[in-house]
Design a protein around this motif. Structure first.
Motif, PDB file in Angstrom:
ATOM      1  N   ASN A  57      -4.884   8.415  -3.601  1.00 24.01           N
ATOM      2  CA  ASN A  57      -5.065   7.833  -2.275  1.00 24.01           C
ATOM      3  C   ASN A  57      -6.530   7.601  -1.919  1.00 24.01           C
ATOM      4  O   ASN A  57      -6.851   6.684  -1.153  1.00 24.01           O
ATOM      5  CB  ASN A  57      -4.421   8.734  -1.220  1.00 24.01           C
ATOM      6  CG  ASN A  57      -2.903   8.817  -1.322  1.00 24.01           C
ATOM      7  OD1 ASN A  57      -2.270   9.553  -0.588  1.00 24.01           O
ATOM      8  ND2 ASN A  57      -2.301   8.070  -2.252  1.00 24.01           N
ATOM      9  N   PRO A  65      -3.386   5.163   3.780  1.00 29.05           N
ATOM     10  CA  PRO A  65      -3.887   6.220   2.889  1.00 29.05           C
ATOM     11  C   PRO A  65      -4.324   7.478   3.632  1.00 29.05           C
ATOM     12  O   PRO A  65      -4.083   8.589   3.162  1.00 29.05           O
ATOM     13  CB  PRO A  65      -5.075   5.563   2.185  1.00 29.05           C
ATOM     14  CG  PRO A  65      -4.799   4.121   2.236  1.00 29.05           C
ATOM     15  CD  PRO A  65      -4.090   3.887   3.540  1.00 29.05           C
ATOM     16  N   VAL A 123       0.839  -1.199   0.000  1.00 24.81           N
ATOM     17  CA  VAL A 123       0.000   0.000   0.000  1.00 24.81           C
ATOM     18  C   VAL A 123       0.876   1.252   0.000  1.00 24.81           C
ATOM     19  O   VAL A 123       0.594   2.220  -0.721  1.00 24.81           O
ATOM     20  CB  VAL A 123      -0.953   0.009   1.219  1.00 24.81           C
ATOM     21  CG1 VAL A 123      -1.718   1.329   1.299  1.00 24.81           C
ATOM     22  CG2 VAL A 123      -1.934  -1.157   1.124  1.00 24.81           C
ATOM     23  N   LEU A 142       0.722   4.324  -2.617  1.00 21.26           N
ATOM     24  CA  LEU A 142       0.338   5.671  -2.199  1.00 21.26           C
ATOM     25  C   LEU A 142       1.061   6.759  -2.989  1.00 21.26           C
ATOM     26  O   LEU A 142       0.521   7.853  -3.186  1.00 21.26           O
ATOM     27  CB  LEU A 142       0.619   5.866  -0.705  1.00 21.26           C
ATOM     28  CG  LEU A 142      -0.268   5.071   0.258  1.00 21.26           C
ATOM     29  CD1 LEU A 142       0.199   5.254   1.694  1.00 21.26           C
ATOM     30  CD2 LEU A 142      -1.724   5.475   0.113  1.00 21.26           C
ATOM     31  N   ASP A 143       2.289   6.485  -3.416  1.00 16.82           N
ATOM     32  CA  ASP A 143       3.047   7.464  -4.187  1.00 16.82           C
ATOM     33  C   ASP A 143       2.738   7.392  -5.679  1.00 16.82           C
ATOM     34  O   ASP A 143       3.290   8.158  -6.466  1.00 16.82           O
ATOM     35  CB  ASP A 143       4.552   7.247  -3.972  1.00 16.82           C
ATOM     36  CG  ASP A 143       4.991   7.585  -2.550  1.00 16.82           C
ATOM     37  OD1 ASP A 143       4.411   8.521  -1.969  1.00 16.82           O
ATOM     38  OD2 ASP A 143       5.887   6.907  -2.023  1.00 16.82           O
ATOM     39  N   ARG A 167       2.117  12.675  -8.048  1.00 18.39           N
ATOM     40  CA  ARG A 167       2.499  11.304  -7.731  1.00 18.39           C
ATOM     41  C   ARG A 167       3.947  11.091  -8.153  1.00 18.39           C
ATOM     42  O   ARG A 167       4.385  11.595  -9.183  1.00 18.39           O
ATOM     43  CB  ARG A 167       1.601  10.296  -8.464  1.00 18.39           C
ATOM     44  CG  ARG A 167       0.116  10.503  -8.158  1.00 18.39           C
ATOM     45  CD  ARG A 167      -0.226  10.146  -6.725  1.00 18.39           C
ATOM     46  NE  ARG A 167      -1.496  10.725  -6.329  1.00 18.39           N
ATOM     47  CZ  ARG A 167      -1.870  10.922  -5.090  1.00 18.39           C
ATOM     48  NH1 ARG A 167      -1.061  10.606  -4.111  1.00 18.39           N
ATOM     49  NH2 ARG A 167      -3.028  11.454  -4.800  1.00 18.39           N
ATOM     50  N   ILE A 193      -7.682   4.132  -2.989  1.00 16.25           N
ATOM     51  CA  ILE A 193      -7.156   3.095  -2.109  1.00 16.25           C
ATOM     52  C   ILE A 193      -7.958   3.052  -0.807  1.00 16.25           C
ATOM     53  O   ILE A 193      -8.321   1.986  -0.305  1.00 16.25           O
ATOM     54  CB  ILE A 193      -5.665   3.344  -1.809  1.00 16.25           C
ATOM     55  CG1 ILE A 193      -4.855   3.323  -3.114  1.00 16.25           C
ATOM     56  CG2 ILE A 193      -5.120   2.302  -0.832  1.00 16.25           C
ATOM     57  CD1 ILE A 193      -3.399   3.711  -2.938  1.00 16.25           C
ATOM     58  N   SER A 217      -1.262   9.366   4.584  1.00 16.01           N
ATOM     59  CA  SER A 217      -0.662   9.983   3.399  1.00 16.01           C
ATOM     60  C   SER A 217      -1.439  11.214   2.954  1.00 16.01           C
ATOM     61  O   SER A 217      -0.860  12.257   2.636  1.00 16.01           O
ATOM     62  CB  SER A 217      -0.606   8.958   2.259  1.00 16.01           C
ATOM     63  OG  SER A 217      -0.011   9.512   1.106  1.00 16.01           O
ATOM     64  N   GLY A 276       5.126   8.107   1.294  1.00 13.94           N
ATOM     65  CA  GLY A 276       4.152   7.016   1.215  1.00 13.94           C
ATOM     66  C   GLY A 276       4.782   5.681   1.563  1.00 13.94           C
ATOM     67  O   GLY A 276       4.221   4.889   2.320  1.00 13.94           O
TER      68      GLY A 276
END
Length: 385
Positions: A68, A112, A59, A63-64, A187, A71, A115, A322
């Protein structure tokens, strides 16, 4: 506070209510309805937490790379389904299977949220915003037992229906999760790797602290309700005790911004509070004594989370935050697995009080380590002052 942070807090509140509604009841349901032993309660906790040893790493990498909010929404959907399935469970293996789903889902919920909050915060406001999010989750976890008490006492519903209600409440979190979407967040499409694990090795003192706190927390979440039940507390009293536990956590998190000004001292106090709470549990013989133990542990378990995360994020490049969050949460998973794995069999073999005595003694040792390493338990900006 902006719209995204408000929505994340609402999502945390919703999921917290669902967890608080069914979490403290699950060990009692497993023991009294399904017939689980203490060792099996430990295995149920193990099944819940094992996925959290691995899934957060994946995960964290996602995240990056991926929005998010998507997710987070996926995590809420899986979580809702896993709790609903508890209402049809007929055996310990079935409960274990459904708790594996919950563990996977939790890995798609907490990282998430962290983040999103990190992306929406400045370095100065990050501790406050993460603490507030955790506080909303804990408020939900505190409200959930009260709702459960109302249903069990006044509406005469079964544990299975309680699980279904908890699942439908959590499903509302899917909507608020997706509404946190932000299109303009950059991202970082870096090489797919697990290098964040190596980065975490820079924080051995924090890792030891996390493993102690999370393993103790794992016992309190999975075995402690049954321990309370065997010590004369009925389901209503147990839910009320976890309400008190929630109040302690909410107050601690509300003051986290102030505590962050003296991070190392607060972390020392947190480990000491957990140790004392575990020790009091060994000799407690009334709801008041158990309440005092849970108040102490509520402070310790809650305050260490935002402060240790800030120590790590303050010394980490933002473009890999992340991955670091994923690695950090994996340490949580390791501790959560160790607690029930050790606590269940120890309880079964040596008596109800034994795991709390053992972890209380370990906690004193960890507190001494925290005192010795206090300079390393400060965020970057404080160290540079």
């Amino acid at each position: 506070m902006n719209r995204v942070l408000i929505l994340v807090n609402i999502t945390g509140l919703i999921i917290g209510i669902s967890y608080g509604l069914h979490g403290p009841i699950l060990p009692i349901f497993a023991k009294n309805v399904i017939g689980a032993t203490y060792s099996e309660l430990g295995f149920i906790g193990l099944a819940n937490f094992v996925p959290y040893m691995f899934i957060p790493l994946f995960v964290g990498i996602l995240l990056d790379r991926i929005n998010n909010a998507y997710i987070l929404g996926l995590g809420a959907a899986i979580n809702s389904a896993s709790i609903y399935l508890l209402s049809i469970a007929q055996s310990v293996p079935e409960i274990m299977g459904f708790r594996i789903m919950t563990g996977i889902a939790h890995a798609f919920f907490w990282p998430p949220c962290e983040s999103i909050i990190s992306n929406e915060s400045t370095e100065k406001s990050r501790v406050k915003h993460i603490s507030w999010f955790t506080m909303f989750f804990v408020m939900g976890f505190m409200i959930g037992p009260l709702i459960g008490t109302m249903f069990l006492e006044n509406m005469d519903i079964t544990y299975r229906i309680l699980f279904q209600i908890a699942a439908f409440i959590l499903a509302a979190g899917i909507i608020t999760s997706l509404l946190t979407s932000r299109k303009n967040v950059k991202r970082h499409h870096e090489k797919f790797s697990f290098s964040a694990i190596k980065d975490m090795k820079k924080f051995p003192e924090v890792i030891i602290l996390l493993i102690f706190c999370t393993s103790s927390f794992g016992i309190i979440l999975t075995i402690y309700p049954a321990f309370l039940n065997d010590n004369g507390m009925d389901a209503t009293n147990i839910l009320l005790l976890y309400f008190v536990f929630g109040i302690s956590r909410v107050v601690s998190l509300a003051l986290a911004g102030k505590f962050a000004e003296k991070t190392s001292q607060t972390l020392i106090a947190a480990t000491l509070a957990v140790s004392l709470g575990l020790a009091i549990s060994v000799i407690a013989d009334s709801i008041v004594m158990f309440g005092i133990a849970l108040v102490l542990m509520g402070f310790g378990f809650s305050i260490f989370f935002p402060l240790t995360l800030e120590i790590i994020l303050s010394k980490t490049r933002k473009n890999i935050s992340g991955k670091i969050i994923g690695a950090y949460e994996t340490i949580f998973g390791l501790g959560w697995v160790l607690g029930p794995t050790i606590g269940g069999p120890i309880t079964q073999s040596f008596g109800d009080e034994t795991p709390y005595m053992i972890f209380g003694i370990i906690g004193i040792g960890v507190t001494i380590l925290a005192i010795i390493s206090r300079k390393k338990l400060e965020p970057e900006e404080i160290q540079n002052q």
